[in-house]
Write a protein that holds these residues in place. Structure first.
Motif, short mmCIF file in Angstrom:
data_model
loop_
_atom_site.label_atom_id
_atom_site.label_comp_id
_atom_site.label_asym_id
_atom_site.label_seq_id
_atom_site.Cartn_x
_atom_site.Cartn_y
_atom_site.Cartn_z
N TRP A 82 3.34 10.12 0.74
CA TRP A 82 4.51 9.95 1.59
C TRP A 82 4.86 11.26 2.30
O TRP A 82 5.25 11.26 3.46
CB TRP A 82 5.70 9.46 0.76
N PHE A 83 4.75 12.36 1.58
CA PHE A 83 5.06 13.67 2.14
C PHE A 83 4.17 14.69 1.46
O PHE A 83 3.93 14.61 0.26
CB PHE A 83 6.54 14.02 1.89
N GLY A 84 3.68 15.65 2.23
CA GLY A 84 2.79 16.64 1.64
C GLY A 84 2.96 18.02 2.23
O GLY A 84 3.47 18.20 3.33
N TRP A 111 0.44 9.24 5.39
CA TRP A 111 0.11 7.91 5.89
C TRP A 111 0.86 6.82 5.13
O TRP A 111 1.14 5.76 5.67
CB TRP A 111 -1.39 7.68 5.88
N SER A 112 1.23 7.04 3.88
CA SER A 112 2.00 6.05 3.14
C SER A 112 3.38 5.87 3.75
O SER A 112 3.89 4.75 3.87
CB SER A 112 2.15 6.47 1.68
N TYR A 113 3.98 6.97 4.15
CA TYR A 113 5.29 6.95 4.81
C TYR A 113 5.20 6.20 6.14
O TYR A 113 6.06 5.37 6.46
CB TYR A 113 5.74 8.39 5.02
N LEU A 166 0.83 -1.21 0.00
CA LEU A 166 0.00 0.00 0.00
C LEU A 166 0.86 1.26 0.00
O LEU A 166 0.56 2.23 -0.71
CB LEU A 166 -0.93 0.02 1.21
N ALA A 167 1.91 1.25 0.79
CA ALA A 167 2.79 2.42 0.85
C ALA A 167 3.45 2.66 -0.50
O ALA A 167 3.52 3.80 -0.97
CB ALA A 167 3.85 2.21 1.93
#
Length: 183
Positions: free
Chosen positions: A29-31, A153-155, A22-23
């Motif tokens: 990952w970053f925003g 949330w992916s990170y 999923l990641a």
């Protein structure tokens, strides 16, 4: 090995694979986002001479929105290669663990635990190179006060997968050392 132990191994093994997949497949990952709810922010990425008016953006392994140049391309490639290698080694570790459990072969369990440790090392390198890429590419000191940057949330899923890989590897190595071989 009892049934509860097998369920515990399965949860952490499959959980680490799902989290990492999923990641790797998402871009959160970053925003950078505007705290007032406005979708438009100024882009103050290093490498630009003047700030540019851009929308809220997220960065992932595969795509960085609104970048004209990426000064840390090597870090980007290293992150992608390491995370994808980690997924492949995790799949191999799952298959080896299933084989070891079905065949009641402690050598296969031990080796699957070692594969999970190798996968964890790949995940660690991938996560660290992504973090280095963000630190080199992004300058948070010039952001206006109503704009925030944050890891997504992916990170977090990627780091959670690393923890699950280490736990799975530890349990499988322990089981491989104490499991009774089929006679």
């Amino acid at each position: 090995m009892n049934k509860a132990g097998l369920i515990f191994i399965a949860i952490f093994s499959v959980g680490s694979l799902v989290c990492l997949s999923l990641a790797a497949g998402t871009t959160f990952w970053f925003g950078v986002r505007h705290l007032d709810g406005d979708d438009a922010v100024l882009n103050y990425t290093k490498g630009f001479q003047e700030p540019e008016y851009r929308f809220t953006f997220f960065t992932g392994l595969w795509m960085t929105c609104y970048d004209k140049e990426t000064p840390a391309k090597d870090f980007s490639r290293a992150s992608i290669v390491c995370i994808m290698l980690s997924i492949a080694v995790t799949i191999l570790g799952c298959l080896t663990a299933v084989t070891g459990i079905v065949a009641k072969n402690r050598s296969a369990l031990f080796h699957s635990g070692l594969l999970y440790f190798a996968s964890a090392v790949c995940s660690l390198i991938g996560n660290c190179t992504f973090t280095a890429r963000i630190l080199l590419q992004f300058d948070a000191s010039v952001l206006p006060p109503n704009v925030t940057e944050e890891f997504g949330w992916s990170y977090i899923l990627s780091w959670a997968s690393l923890g699950a890989q280490v736990i799975s590897g530890s349990i499988l190595v322990k089981c491989g050392r104490t499991y009774e071989d089929k006679e």
